[in-house]
Design an enzyme around this catalytic site. Structure first.
Site, PDB file in Angstrom:
ATOM      1  N   ASN A 170      -1.257  -4.179  -0.014  1.00 31.85           N
ATOM      2  CA  ASN A 170       0.203  -4.107  -0.081  1.00 31.85           C
ATOM      3  C   ASN A 170       0.927  -4.893   1.009  1.00 31.85           C
ATOM      4  O   ASN A 170       2.059  -5.353   0.799  1.00 31.85           O
ATOM      5  CB  ASN A 170       0.647  -2.642   0.005  1.00 31.85           C
ATOM      6  CG  ASN A 170       0.125  -1.805  -1.148  1.00 31.85           C
ATOM      7  OD1 ASN A 170       0.007  -2.286  -2.274  1.00 31.85           O
ATOM      8  ND2 ASN A 170      -0.196  -0.547  -0.880  1.00 31.85           N
ATOM      9  N   HIS A 183       0.010   0.071  -8.185  1.00 31.79           N
ATOM     10  CA  HIS A 183      -0.436   0.390  -6.835  1.00 31.79           C
ATOM     11  C   HIS A 183      -0.106   1.821  -6.437  1.00 31.79           C
ATOM     12  O   HIS A 183      -0.759   2.380  -5.545  1.00 31.79           O
ATOM     13  CB  HIS A 183       0.148  -0.606  -5.837  1.00 31.79           C
ATOM     14  CG  HIS A 183      -0.527  -1.941  -5.876  1.00 31.79           C
ATOM     15  ND1 HIS A 183      -0.784  -2.691  -4.743  1.00 31.79           N
ATOM     16  CD2 HIS A 183      -1.024  -2.662  -6.904  1.00 31.79           C
ATOM     17  CE1 HIS A 183      -1.401  -3.812  -5.080  1.00 31.79           C
ATOM     18  NE2 HIS A 183      -1.557  -3.817  -6.401  1.00 31.79           N
ATOM     19  N   ARG A 225       4.140  -4.123 -10.630  1.00 27.80           N
ATOM     20  CA  ARG A 225       2.986  -3.978  -9.745  1.00 27.80           C
ATOM     21  C   ARG A 225       3.063  -2.699  -8.915  1.00 27.80           C
ATOM     22  O   ARG A 225       2.036  -2.086  -8.604  1.00 27.80           O
ATOM     23  CB  ARG A 225       2.899  -5.195  -8.828  1.00 27.80           C
ATOM     24  CG  ARG A 225       1.635  -5.286  -7.976  1.00 27.80           C
ATOM     25  CD  ARG A 225       1.506  -6.680  -7.404  1.00 27.80           C
ATOM     26  NE  ARG A 225       0.332  -6.837  -6.566  1.00 27.80           N
ATOM     27  CZ  ARG A 225       0.359  -6.923  -5.236  1.00 27.80           C
ATOM     28  NH1 ARG A 225       1.527  -6.880  -4.600  1.00 27.80           N
ATOM     29  NH2 ARG A 225      -0.746  -7.077  -4.545  1.00 27.80           N
ATOM     30  N   HIS A 262      -0.699  -9.731 -15.414  1.00 28.94           N
ATOM     31  CA  HIS A 262      -0.677 -10.987 -14.657  1.00 28.94           C
ATOM     32  C   HIS A 262      -0.117 -12.145 -15.479  1.00 28.94           C
ATOM     33  O   HIS A 262      -0.166 -13.298 -15.041  1.00 28.94           O
ATOM     34  CB  HIS A 262      -2.079 -11.323 -14.145  1.00 28.94           C
ATOM     35  CG  HIS A 262      -2.474 -10.543 -12.935  1.00 28.94           C
ATOM     36  ND1 HIS A 262      -3.603 -10.809 -12.200  1.00 28.94           N
ATOM     37  CD2 HIS A 262      -1.881  -9.484 -12.324  1.00 28.94           C
ATOM     38  CE1 HIS A 262      -3.688  -9.956 -11.189  1.00 28.94           C
ATOM     39  NE2 HIS A 262      -2.653  -9.141 -11.252  1.00 28.94           N
TER      40      HIS A 262
END
Length: 376
Positions: A152, A124, A120, A251
Site C-alpha cells: 500500500n 486491499h 483497488r 487490471h
C-alpha cells in the site's frame, strides 16, 4: 450466479442441555428458521413427517458431539454473510447509493485513473482480515495501520475521495453507513462509471477498530508473485482459481509504478519485445521508480476484457499479470475471457460479490466510524 451447495436441514440428537436444536437453511445458506424444543415439548408433539423427533434423553456419542461442533462452526461461518443485504439501508439511509455515486462520478471525471484506485481499495481491504474498512485507518503515535504496508505504501490512493463520500453520506444519514460499506459501493460505482458491469452491492458491514500491517504484507500478493503463490493467496480468502482470474481482470484499468514492472521489462523473456522496449523509455534501469504505465495497453481507462487480450499477446505489464497466461493452468480461462467479454463480466460480478462476503463485521461487532480515518 455460480451454483451453491444446498443444505436442506441439520438435525441434532438430544444433548445434556435438554434441548433439541434444528437449523434450516435456504438455498443461499441464510438461516430461514431456528427452532428449539425441550424434551417435554418433543413428547407432546406428533412426529413430523421429516423425522424431527427426540423421544429419549441421552449423552451424545463422540461422533454426535463432533458433528454438532462442526455444524455449529458452519452456522457461525454463514451467519455473518447472511446478515448482509442489498436492502440494508433501504429505510435508514434510502439515498445512500445516489449520494455515493455522485461523488464517485465527480472524482473520476476529474481523474480517470481514480476509478481503478478506488476499486483497488476494496481488494486491499477485504484481503486483510475481511471487508472491515481497516485499510482506511491512519497511523498514529500509538496505532499502526495498513497504509504503510508494502503493498500500500506510495501505492494505495483515493482516500480523499472516500473522505468526501463519507462526509456526503454523514450529511444525509448521520452515524448510519459504515466506511466498510462505502468502500464496497465505491468499488461498484467505479467499475460502472468506467463502462463495466453493474451489480447489487450487499451491505451491512461494520467498521473495525483495529488494523494489521503484518497481515497486509502477508495476504496481498506482490507484483513479483508466481501463479502458485497467487492461487494460494486467493485460496486463503476462500476464492477459487477461477474467481481469481476473473478478479484480476480489474487490471483492465489503472496504472503501475516503474518499480513494480522494471524487472519484467528488462529481465524476462515471456514478453513482447516491442512492448518491453516501449516501457523502457519511461522506466530506466536505475531511476524513475514512480513513473507510471497503464496496466492495460489498449484501453487503460475503460473497463473491458482487453487485459486478457494483452496477456495472450505477452503484453502483461506486471510479472504477476503474465503468470495467468504462461503455459499454466489458467491459460484456457484467459483465452475464454479474451474472446467472450460477457463471460468475463458475469464471472467478475459473481467474484466481487463473493469477495465482499469475506469476514464482515456485523450485528454489534465493530462500530460505525464517524471519520473513516480513525476509530470513534
Amino acid at each position: 450466479m455460480p451454483m451453491r451447495a444446498r443444505l436442506d436441514f441439520f438435525e441434532f440428537p438430544c444433548t445434556p442441555t435438554a434441548k433439541w436444536i434444528r437449523y434450516r437453511f435456504d438455498n443461499a445458506l441464510d438461516i430461514s428458521s431456528t427452532t428449539i424444543y425441550t424434551p417435554l415439548q418433543q413428547t407432546l408433539l406428533p412426529q413430523p413427517s421429516d423425522g424431527v423427533y427426540c423421544p429419549e434423553l441421552h449423552m451424545p456419542s463422540m461422533a454426535q458431539s463432533s458433528t454438532l461442533v462442526i455444524l455449529l462452526l458452519l452456522l457461525s461461518l454463514y451467519t455473518s454473510s447472511a446478515q448482509l443485504s442489498t436492502s440494508f439501508y433501504s429505510s435508514s439511509c434510502p439515498n445512500v447509493f445516489s449520494t455515493v455515486k455522485s461523488v464517485v462520478q465527480s472524482a473520476i471525471a476529474s481523474e480517470k485513473r481514480m476509478g481503478a484506485s478506488l476499486l483497488r481499495l476494496f481488494f486491499h481491504d477485504c484481503f486483510v482480515n475481511g471487508c472491515d474498512g481497516s485499510l482506511l485507518l491512519d497511523d498514529t503515535s500509538n496505532f499502526t495501520g495498513e497504509k504503510n504496508a508494502i503493498p500500500n505504501k506510495n501505492s494505495a490512493r483515493g482516500f480523499e475521495v472516500i473522505d468526501k463520500v463519507k462526509a456526503a453520506v454523514e450529511k444525509a444519514c448521520p452515524g448510519v453507513v459504515s466506511c466498510a460499506d462505502i468502500i464496497a459501493i465505491v468499488a461498484r460505482d467505479s467499475v460502472v462509471t468506467l463502462g463495466g458491469p453493474n451489480w447489487s452491492v450487499k451491505l451491512g458491514r461494520r467498521d473495525s477498530r483495529t488494523a494489521s500491517q503484518s497481515a497486509a504484507n502477508n495476504n496481498i500478493p506482490p507484483a513479483t508473485s508466481s501463479l502458485s503463490n497467487i492461487i494460494s493467496k486467493f485460496s486463503a480468502q476462500g476464492l477459487s482459481a477461477k474467481e481469481m482470474v476473473a478478479l484480476v481482470g480489474a487490471h483492465t484499468i489503472g496504472q503501475a509504478r516503474c518499480t513494480n514492472f522494471r524487472a519484467r521489462i528488462y529481465n524476462e523473456n515471456n514478453i513482447d519485445s516491442s512492448f518491453a522496449q516501449m516501457r523502457k523509455t519511461n522506466c530506466p534501469r536505475s531511476s524513475g521508480d514512480n513513473n507510471l504505465a497503464p496496466l492495460d495497453l489498449q484501453t487503460p481507462t475503460a473497463f473491458d476484457n482487453n487485459y486478457y487480450k494483452n496477456l495472450i499477446s505477452l503484453k502483461g505489464l506486471l510479472h504477476s499479470d503474465q503468470q495467468f497466461f504462461s503455459n499454466g493452468s489458467t491459460d484456457s480461462q484467459v483465452r475464454a475471457y479474451a474472446s467472450n467479454p460477457s463471460a468475463f463480466s458475469y464471472d467478475f460480478v459473481a467474484a466481487m460479490i463473493k469477495m465482499g462476503d469475506i469476514s464482515p463485521l456485523t450485528g454489534s461487532s465493530g462500530e460505525i466510524r464517524k471519520n473513516c480515518r480513525k476509530t470513534n
